[in-house]
Design a protein around this motif. Sequence first.
Motif, mmCIF file in Angstrom:
data_model
loop_
_atom_site.group_PDB
_atom_site.id
_atom_site.type_symbol
_atom_site.label_atom_id
_atom_site.label_comp_id
_atom_site.label_asym_id
_atom_site.label_seq_id
_atom_site.Cartn_x
_atom_site.Cartn_y
_atom_site.Cartn_z
ATOM 1 N N PRO A 148 -15.966 2.547 62.917
ATOM 2 C CA PRO A 148 -16.334 3.919 61.815
ATOM 3 C C PRO A 148 -17.603 3.626 62.303
ATOM 4 N N ASP A 149 -18.657 4.979 61.721
ATOM 5 C CA ASP A 149 -19.506 4.959 61.970
ATOM 6 C C ASP A 149 -20.329 4.999 60.503
ATOM 7 N N PRO A 150 -21.456 4.277 60.422
ATOM 8 C CA PRO A 150 -21.543 4.129 58.553
ATOM 9 C C PRO A 150 -22.844 5.606 58.278
ATOM 10 N N ALA A 151 -23.637 6.025 59.757
ATOM 11 C CA ALA A 151 -24.436 6.941 59.483
ATOM 12 C C ALA A 151 -23.823 8.189 59.206
ATOM 13 N N ASN A 152 -22.508 8.772 59.355
ATOM 14 C CA ASN A 152 -21.203 9.049 58.992
ATOM 15 C C ASN A 152 -20.795 9.375 57.483
ATOM 16 N N GLY A 153 -20.993 7.906 56.507
ATOM 17 C CA GLY A 153 -20.085 7.946 55.678
ATOM 18 C C GLY A 153 -18.900 7.204 56.353
ATOM 19 N N GLU A 154 -18.780 6.215 57.569
ATOM 20 C CA GLU A 154 -17.053 5.951 57.599
ATOM 21 C C GLU A 154 -17.772 4.712 57.076
ATOM 22 N N ILE A 155 -16.586 4.042 56.879
ATOM 23 C CA ILE A 155 -16.472 2.749 56.588
ATOM 24 C C ILE A 155 -15.120 1.304 57.203
ATOM 25 N N ASP A 156 -15.508 0.034 56.944
ATOM 26 C CA ASP A 156 -14.221 -0.793 57.181
ATOM 27 C C ASP A 156 -14.476 -1.078 55.985
ATOM 28 N N TYR A 157 -13.507 -0.896 55.444
ATOM 29 C CA TYR A 157 -13.082 -1.565 54.305
ATOM 30 C C TYR A 157 -13.018 -2.934 54.043
ATOM 31 N N PRO A 158 -13.245 -3.992 53.686
ATOM 32 C CA PRO A 158 -12.679 -5.550 54.037
ATOM 33 C C PRO A 158 -11.086 -5.810 53.584
ATOM 34 N N GLY A 159 -10.878 -5.627 52.546
ATOM 35 C CA GLY A 159 -9.713 -6.521 52.284
ATOM 36 C C GLY A 159 -8.426 -6.353 53.294
ATOM 37 N N LEU A 160 -7.688 -8.346 53.053
ATOM 38 C CA LEU A 160 -5.767 -7.574 53.623
ATOM 39 C C LEU A 160 -5.865 -7.678 51.620
ATOM 40 N N PHE A 161 -4.491 -6.984 52.199
ATOM 41 C CA PHE A 161 -3.883 -6.062 50.640
ATOM 42 C C PHE A 161 -2.181 -6.055 50.705
ATOM 43 N N ASP A 162 -1.831 -7.408 50.295
ATOM 44 C CA ASP A 162 -0.063 -7.258 50.300
ATOM 45 C C ASP A 162 0.241 -6.489 49.761
ATOM 46 N N THR A 163 0.173 -5.760 49.458
ATOM 47 C CA THR A 163 0.643 -4.247 49.051
ATOM 48 C C THR A 163 -0.124 -3.025 49.397
ATOM 49 N N PRO A 164 0.113 -1.769 49.652
ATOM 50 C CA PRO A 164 -0.732 -0.466 49.571
ATOM 51 C C PRO A 164 -0.703 -0.103 48.662
ATOM 52 N N ALA A 165 -2.587 0.501 49.558
ATOM 53 C CA ALA A 165 -3.220 1.198 48.233
ATOM 54 C C ALA A 165 -2.611 1.881 47.334
ATOM 55 N N GLY A 166 -2.465 2.165 46.006
ATOM 56 C CA GLY A 166 -2.012 2.578 44.873
ATOM 57 C C GLY A 166 -2.013 4.066 45.536
#
Length: 199
Positions: A156-174
């Motif tokens: 991800p390129d933050p200058a383009n509004g891209e993000i690496d979300y930092p979390g680890l999740f045990d179930t898929p995002a709702g």
Amino acid sequence: MQLIQQNPDLSAYLAADEVIDHHHPLVRETAARLAREATDSYSYARAAFEFVRDTIPHSADSGDMRVTWRASDVLEQGTGICHAKAHALAALLRAEDIPTAFCYQRLAYDAGTGWCVHGLVAVRFRGAWHRQDCRGNKPGVDARFSLDGERLPFVPDPANGEIDYPGLFDTPAGPVLDILRSAPDRPYLWENLPDALTL
């Protein structure tokens, strides 16, 4: 990248549910077939990753209009977007007692005029989490299984509004799962995938 573990209990990253249905006969059969040729957990994880990456086409690459979200359906129908393929890989890994989490990125698309949430997994080896992206390779997209530095196709390129979300999740995002379940076809899914996650 520093990953933040959301749930300290590793058993949550081995669980089966309606989406990560690693108790399903097809998931068990596929896992057993891959395990027969593996010498250890690491070689099994790599084989499972390469199986999902290389034998289940990303539906946008193949032009497949079907939408899958349950791991067993991804394996049965042989198609899915990044999120669906991540679900299939997680089921195969958890079936062999390898803790597996879900991770997300926000990436630009449509020549940078929009964003979408991209899905991948992290596996637990050597006392640490290692992100893996089984989306599927094509020209300009090259993902590899690695425990020695990430080999992800997208940075991800933050200058383009891209993000690496930092979390680890045990179930898929709702929000991702909701649209996967309700989309009648891939074009609808493509237009309605979340462009960000609130974590």
